[in-house]
Motif scaffolding. Sequence first.
Motif, PDB file in Angstrom:
ATOM      1  N   SER A  33       0.820  -1.214   0.000  1.00  9.96           N
ATOM      2  CA  SER A  33       0.000   0.000   0.000  1.00  9.96           C
ATOM      3  C   SER A  33       0.851   1.259   0.000  1.00  9.96           C
ATOM      4  CB  SER A  33      -0.959  -0.010   1.196  1.00  9.96           C
ATOM      5  OG  SER A  33      -0.245  -0.129   2.403  1.00  9.96           O
ATOM      6  N   GLU A  34       0.178   2.345  -0.331  1.00 10.94           N
ATOM      7  CA  GLU A  34       0.773   3.682  -0.359  1.00 10.94           C
ATOM      8  C   GLU A  34      -0.246   4.629   0.252  1.00 10.94           C
ATOM      9  OE1 GLU A  34       3.835   5.860  -0.715  1.00 10.94           O
ATOM     10  OE2 GLU A  34       3.990   4.210  -2.122  1.00 10.94           O
ATOM     11  N   GLU A  35       0.172   5.365   1.272  1.00 10.78           N
ATOM     12  CA  GLU A  35      -0.698   6.343   1.938  1.00 10.78           C
ATOM     13  C   GLU A  35      -2.027   5.735   2.364  1.00 10.78           C
ATOM     14  OE1 GLU A  35      -0.942   9.924  -0.399  1.00 10.78           O
ATOM     15  OE2 GLU A  35       1.237  10.064  -0.561  1.00 10.78           O
ATOM     16  N   GLY A  36      -1.967   4.520   2.924  1.00 13.59           N
ATOM     17  CA  GLY A  36      -3.158   3.871   3.459  1.00 13.59           C
ATOM     18  C   GLY A  36      -4.051   3.212   2.421  1.00 13.59           C
ATOM     19  N   VAL A  37      -3.656   3.221   1.152  1.00 15.86           N
ATOM     20  CA  VAL A  37      -4.468   2.631   0.092  1.00 15.86           C
ATOM     21  C   VAL A  37      -3.737   1.408  -0.471  1.00 15.86           C
ATOM     22  CG1 VAL A  37      -5.531   3.006  -2.165  1.00 15.86           C
ATOM     23  CG2 VAL A  37      -5.448   4.876  -0.494  1.00 15.86           C
ATOM     24  N   VAL A  38      -4.419   0.253  -0.444  1.00 16.81           N
ATOM     25  CA  VAL A  38      -3.826  -0.966  -0.989  1.00 16.81           C
ATOM     26  C   VAL A  38      -3.713  -0.815  -2.504  1.00 16.81           C
ATOM     27  CG1 VAL A  38      -4.114  -3.449  -1.315  1.00 16.81           C
ATOM     28  CG2 VAL A  38      -4.695  -2.402   0.880  1.00 16.81           C
ATOM     29  N   LYS A  39      -2.515  -1.064  -3.017  1.00 16.28           N
ATOM     30  CA  LYS A  39      -2.250  -0.928  -4.454  1.00 16.28           C
ATOM     31  C   LYS A  39      -2.089  -2.278  -5.147  1.00 16.28           C
ATOM     32  CE  LYS A  39      -2.000   3.592  -4.421  1.00 16.28           C
ATOM     33  NZ  LYS A  39      -2.880   4.432  -5.193  1.00 16.28           N
ATOM     34  N   VAL A  40      -1.430  -3.223  -4.466  1.00 13.84           N
ATOM     35  CA  VAL A  40      -1.140  -4.531  -5.054  1.00 13.84           C
ATOM     36  C   VAL A  40      -1.458  -5.604  -4.023  1.00 13.84           C
ATOM     37  CG1 VAL A  40       0.698  -6.008  -5.989  1.00 13.84           C
ATOM     38  CG2 VAL A  40       0.676  -3.568  -6.540  1.00 13.84           C
ATOM     39  N   ALA A  41      -2.057  -6.695  -4.499  1.00 12.88           N
ATOM     40  CA  ALA A  41      -2.390  -7.821  -3.620  1.00 12.88           C
ATOM     41  C   ALA A  41      -1.798  -9.098  -4.201  1.00 12.88           C
ATOM     42  CB  ALA A  41      -3.900  -7.952  -3.489  1.00 12.88           C
ATOM     43  N   SER A  42      -1.377  -9.979  -3.319  1.00 13.44           N
ATOM     44  CA  SER A  42      -0.797 -11.251  -3.744  1.00 13.44           C
ATOM     45  C   SER A  42      -1.313 -12.372  -2.856  1.00 13.44           C
ATOM     46  CB  SER A  42       0.728 -11.181  -3.650  1.00 13.44           C
ATOM     47  OG  SER A  42       1.295 -12.429  -3.957  1.00 13.44           O
ATOM     48  N   GLU A  43      -1.640 -13.502  -3.484  1.00 13.16           N
ATOM     49  CA  GLU A  43      -1.920 -14.714  -2.720  1.00 13.16           C
ATOM     50  C   GLU A  43      -0.574 -15.306  -2.353  1.00 13.16           C
ATOM     51  OE1 GLU A  43      -4.811 -17.466  -4.341  1.00 13.16           O
ATOM     52  OE2 GLU A  43      -5.526 -15.852  -5.636  1.00 13.16           O
ATOM     53  N   ILE A  44      -0.456 -15.775  -1.109  1.00 18.29           N
ATOM     54  CA  ILE A  44       0.843 -16.234  -0.624  1.00 18.29           C
ATOM     55  C   ILE A  44       0.814 -17.638  -0.041  1.00 18.29           C
ATOM     56  CG2 ILE A  44       1.762 -13.936  -0.138  1.00 18.29           C
ATOM     57  CD1 ILE A  44       1.034 -14.477   2.873  1.00 18.29           C
ATOM     58  N   GLN A  45       2.004 -18.192   0.028  1.00 15.71           N
ATOM     59  CA  GLN A  45       2.337 -19.374   0.807  1.00 15.71           C
ATOM     60  C   GLN A  45       3.590 -18.994   1.589  1.00 15.71           C
ATOM     61  OE1 GLN A  45       1.331 -23.122   0.650  1.00 15.71           O
ATOM     62  NE2 GLN A  45      -0.495 -21.844   0.537  1.00 15.71           N
ATOM     63  N   ILE A  46       3.849 -19.663   2.677  1.00 13.42           N
ATOM     64  CA  ILE A  46       5.038 -19.383   3.474  1.00 13.42           C
ATOM     65  C   ILE A  46       6.077 -20.461   3.190  1.00 13.42           C
ATOM     66  CG2 ILE A  46       5.966 -19.064   5.796  1.00 13.42           C
ATOM     67  CD1 ILE A  46       3.022 -18.382   6.651  1.00 13.42           C
ATOM     68  N   ALA A  47       7.277 -20.027   2.791  1.00 10.78           N
ATOM     69  CA  ALA A  47       8.367 -20.979   2.547  1.00 10.78           C
ATOM     70  C   ALA A  47       9.063 -21.306   3.861  1.00 10.78           C
ATOM     71  CB  ALA A  47       9.360 -20.415   1.539  1.00 10.78           C
ATOM     72  N   GLY A  48       9.458 -20.262   4.587  1.00 11.00           N
ATOM     73  CA  GLY A  48      10.163 -20.453   5.843  1.00 11.00           C
ATOM     74  C   GLY A  48      10.651 -19.135   6.387  1.00 11.00           C
ATOM     75  N   SER A  49      11.489 -19.203   7.400  1.00  9.91           N
ATOM     76  CA  SER A  49      11.987 -17.981   8.035  1.00  9.91           C
ATOM     77  C   SER A  49      13.430 -18.185   8.482  1.00  9.91           C
ATOM     78  CB  SER A  49      11.111 -17.591   9.222  1.00  9.91           C
ATOM     79  OG  SER A  49      11.063 -18.651  10.159  1.00  9.91           O
ATOM     80  N   THR A  50      14.124 -17.065   8.605  1.00 10.79           N
ATOM     81  CA  THR A  50      15.481 -17.083   9.138  1.00 10.79           C
ATOM     82  C   THR A  50      15.483 -16.340  10.466  1.00 10.79           C
ATOM     83  OG1 THR A  50      16.034 -15.091   7.866  1.00 10.79           O
ATOM     84  CG2 THR A  50      16.651 -17.220   6.902  1.00 10.79           C
ATOM     85  N   SER A  51      16.384 -16.754  11.343  1.00 12.02           N
ATOM     86  CA  SER A  51      16.527 -16.108  12.639  1.00 12.02           C
ATOM     87  C   SER A  51      18.005 -15.879  12.899  1.00 12.02           C
ATOM     88  CB  SER A  51      15.934 -16.991  13.740  1.00 12.02           C
ATOM     89  OG  SER A  51      16.325 -16.511  15.013  1.00 12.02           O
ATOM     90  N   ALA A  52      18.391 -14.603  13.011  1.00 11.93           N
ATOM     91  CA  ALA A  52      19.784 -14.277  13.324  1.00 11.93           C
ATOM     92  C   ALA A  52      20.143 -14.795  14.716  1.00 11.93           C
ATOM     93  CB  ALA A  52      20.008 -12.767  13.229  1.00 11.93           C
ATOM     94  N   LYS A  53      19.202 -14.722  15.644  1.00 16.07           N
ATOM     95  CA  LYS A  53      19.453 -15.177  17.010  1.00 16.07           C
ATOM     96  C   LYS A  53      19.740 -16.681  17.049  1.00 16.07           C
ATOM     97  CE  LYS A  53      17.498 -15.147  21.662  1.00 16.07           C
ATOM     98  NZ  LYS A  53      16.337 -14.778  22.475  1.00 16.07           N
ATOM     99  N   ALA A  54      18.909 -17.447  16.366  1.00 13.31           N
ATOM    100  CA  ALA A  54      19.108 -18.901  16.322  1.00 13.31           C
ATOM    101  C   ALA A  54      20.173 -19.293  15.305  1.00 13.31           C
ATOM    102  CB  ALA A  54      17.788 -19.603  15.998  1.00 13.31           C
ATOM    103  N   GLY A  55      20.442 -18.389  14.346  1.00  8.80           N
ATOM    104  CA  GLY A  55      21.423 -18.678  13.306  1.00  8.80           C
ATOM    105  C   GLY A  55      20.975 -19.753  12.340  1.00  8.80           C
TER     106      GLY A  55
END
Length: 156
Positions: free
Chosen positions: A48-70
């Motif tokens: 979004s820009e200035e509170g107005v949604v401009k682009v939408a995407s359907e998603i899936q989650i691949a994974g995440s990284t954590s610097a703390k856990a490395g």
Amino acid sequence: MNPDWYVAWREEAFEQLRAKNKRLQDDFHLGSWSRYDYDLKAGKLLFSEEGVVKVASEIQIAGSTSAKAGNWLWAWANSNWPLELVTDAQLARSFGEQHRIGELTQDYLKDDDLNALGWELTSAVTRICNACGAYRSPPDDGVGLYLILKSVSWAS
């Protein structure tokens, strides 16, 4: 241990993802919107820009990284994510099991360059599931969330 062909296959997947993300940047200006939000109940990523949604995407989650856990943690190994949003990550795991690719089947992986690892693994999921691109949230407190973009469109 991974099959001999896997390193080249993953490099190709990474180059394919770079091209897909470049097209999304050119066509939808991904990466330039002032705000993004994800709605896990709806399975959407909104730009979004200035509170107005401009682009939408359907998603899936691949994974995440954590610097703390490395490490990188696959979405299918994280019980905090809704099951319907980890389907693509589960398909990558099945692909890994079928072809004996260790990094696609281990719950988490350690690496010195977590950003590179996150993009490489996300590119594998994108290739396996024929997604249109991927997005990484800016790391917050050392945590990066890698999302698979299933479709992208201008908001109506």
